[in-house]
Scaffold this active site. Structure first.
Site, short mmCIF file in Angstrom:
data_model
loop_
_atom_site.label_atom_id
_atom_site.label_comp_id
_atom_site.label_asym_id
_atom_site.label_seq_id
_atom_site.Cartn_x
_atom_site.Cartn_y
_atom_site.Cartn_z
N GLY A 156 44.12 53.05 28.71
CA GLY A 156 44.54 51.87 27.96
C GLY A 156 45.25 50.87 28.84
O GLY A 156 44.99 50.76 30.05
N GLY A 157 46.19 50.17 28.22
CA GLY A 157 46.92 49.13 28.95
C GLY A 157 47.65 49.65 30.17
O GLY A 157 47.97 48.88 31.09
N GLY B 190 26.30 26.63 53.32
CA GLY B 190 27.65 26.80 52.76
C GLY B 190 28.26 28.12 53.19
O GLY B 190 29.49 28.24 53.31
N ALA B 191 27.40 29.11 53.43
CA ALA B 191 27.91 30.42 53.83
C ALA B 191 28.52 30.36 55.23
O ALA B 191 29.45 31.11 55.55
CB ALA B 191 26.82 31.47 53.76
#
Ligand code: HXC
Length: 517
Positions: A172-173, A407-408
């Site tokens: 859970g949390g 861009g890489a």
């Protein structure tokens, strides 16, 4: 007057009861199964006898649901500070033998006290997570306790390194405290981590799944990247944590534990000159490059099983602690995709927080093409890499081995993204795109009208590669500091690291940048 022996005996008795988690038989049973207790883990982490415990006699104040008479030794969590490889480190270890290691008000207060101490003392934190989660009887106070821990996880982020070891349930949390830390190590067979378990998922959605599929170390390490390291067992997890800390400073105000060699070794490494295949489409194993570059081939790979087209991890280069970021041409040609961008960006930001210089090794044909990548937000994720490199003010050294396209090229820490020094091998190809694609677009008419279009195209590709995409072209434009013999890479990088170690860079004041999350 000597102290009353009864007092000493009473003290001893109280301590022993707590040390036995209130039930020696349960401890023996657990050990009989080959499992470590919360205290065994802390003892194994630190030099013998060096652990100073905080809050051993802490007791819960809860009276709900028959809790009033319930003794919970140390309230289910062992906290304190000890010496690991000569350095103080804070640790807490949840005790599953005490109310399932569940977290109530006092349990969380002990963790918070330890975190506050770690912040004041400037020491890393190693957290053993082995807990049934929020202590049900303590209701909102348990939730509040988690909230206070999370708040401190964030407060300490970038101040002291935080390492979580998941060695039992983490449900859970509760999983958000480790998730807010810097590194997660998870044991293979005894641990699981999830927000909603298989039963809840089935009840809410009808989907049938298993713990292996959603909450195992394998799932977290190779499918979703929640976990950075997988350990065979608790002892292995401790070894990984120890190795990790050996590369890290104790806090953000001190340097990492560099151990510079007295002289820089300038000898050549001929193996580097046999790595790049003749055919530029053929892959090579970047790990071979990394192992030849770093001291004793000793490289601690982070996120080894996830987003494998990029490699990140820690090493020393002639004694200096270094973060390595490198494309892996063996996996999807080393393209940058959503996960590899996330992986690299997070690692770069960690290095920047703790003053660890970054060496980037480049062989990247571009961002990964595909519908799933575009629809999945490669623009936003790829931008994280640009952001992380541009925002990092630590020394940044880049070596371009082969492809550096589009861009890489920028995303792999080009000069314009703030690399302090960029070196290229003569095999480097730095261009907007691969030669074949570029020639098809730019020389379309020439190829169409040629007598022998195939031959003409091949010649143009060669010309493009050797002239326009050549590292000398980039060096002529100051995008590359120097074109070097590959065999000199180790010496050149070692010198570059020494020469930039005293780097200071200031940026305009602001609260924080807005990284595209
Ligand atoms: C109080 C708990 C507990 C809890 C376990 N125990 N979890 N007590 N609060 N959350 C106690 C048990 O009552 C038992 O006590 C002892 O710990 C050992 O548990 P067992 O069930 O006997 O062990 P095992 O069979 O190994 O199962 C372990 C387990 C199971 C899978 C973790 O105990 C379990 O499902 N617990 C509840 C998990 C859960 O739902 N937690 C809440 C998650 S939500 P005795 O006295 O009999 O020895 C959450 C929200 C956090 O945590 C939100 C933060 C924002």
């Amino acid at each position: 007057m000597p102290i009353d022996p009864k007092l000493l005996k009473d003290l001893e008795k109280r301590r022993n009861e707590i040390m036995a988690s209130g039930d020696a038989a349960k401890v023996a049973k657990r050990r009989g199964k080959g499992l470590m207790t919360a205290r065994d883990r802390v003892d194994a982490l630190f030099a013998p006898g060096s652990f100073q415990e905080f809050g051993m006699f802490a007791e819960h104040q809860c009276t709900n649901f028959g809790m009033a008479d319930k003794k919970l030794p140390a309230d289910g969590v062992v906290t304190g500070v000890g010496i690991m490889d000569g350095r103080p480190v804070a640790s807490f270890s949840q005790d599953f033998l005490v109310a399932g290691g569940s977290l109530g008000r006092v349990h969380s207060q002990k963790i918070c006290d330890l975190m506050d101490y770690a912040q004041r003392a400037g020491v890393p934190i190693i957290a053993f997570n082995d807990s049934g989660g929020a202590r049900i009887q303590e209701a909102v106070l348990s939730l509040s306790g988690y909230g206070q821990v999370f708040f401190r996880n964030v407060l300490l982020s970038g101040v002291v390194p935080q390492i979580a070891i998941i060695c039992g349930p983490c449900a859970g949390g509760a999983a958000y405290s480790p998730a807010l830390m810097d590194f997660l190590i998870m044991t293979k067979s005894t641990a699981n981590m999830f927000i909603c378990g298989p039963e809840v998922i089935k009840a809410a959605t009808g989907q049938v799944t298993t713990m292996e599929e959603i909450g195992s170390a394998a799932a977290h390490a190779s499918v979703n990247g929640n976990v950075h390291f997988v350990a065979n067992d608790d002892m292995h997890a401790i070894e990984i944590a120890r190795k990790l800390v050996s590369f890290l400073p104790s806090n953000n105000l001190v340097d990492p534990p560099h151990a510079p060699t007295p002289e820089i070794d300038l000898s050549e490494v001929p193996a580097f000159e046999k790595i790049i295949p003749d055919d530029s489409k053929k892959p090579f194993d970047m790990l071979e490059v990394i192992h030849a570059l770093v001291d004793n081939a000793d490289f601690l790979q982070v996120h080894q099983e996830w987003a494998k087209s990029i490699i990140v991890g820690f090493a020393r280069i002639q004694g200096l602690v270094t973060g390595i970021v490198a494309n892996q041409p063996m996996v999807r040609s080393g393209t940058l995709d959503i996960d590899s961008s996330d992986k690299a960006a997070r690692f770069i930001r960690f290095c920047n927080l703790y003053n660890i210089p970054i060496v980037t090794l480049v062989d990247v044909p571009g961002f990964m093409p595909g519908v799933a990548q575009e629809r999945g937000g490669i623009i936003r994720h790829g931008a994280k890499m640009l952001f992380a490199y541009a925002a990092a003010t630590v020394p940044k050294i880049t070596v371009i081995l082969r492809k550096a396209y589009g861009g890489a090229y920028l995303a792999m820490c080009s000069r314009d993204l703030g690399a302090d020094l960029v070196f290229a091998w003569p095999t480097a190809e730095i261009a907007v795109m691969g030669a074949e694609g570029a020639v098809k677009i730019v020389f379309r008419r020439e190829i169409k009208e040629a007598e022998n279009p195939k031959k003409t195209e091949a010649e143009l590709v060669k010309k493009y590669r050797t002239e326009f995409a050549s590292p000398y072209q980039a060096a002529a434009n100051a995008q590359v500091t120097d074109v070097i013999r590959p065999s000199r890479t180790r010496a050149v990088v070692a010198m570059a690291l020494r020469n930039t170690l005293s780097k200071r860079e200031t940026r305009p004041p602001k609260k924080h940048g807005n990284i595209p999350l």
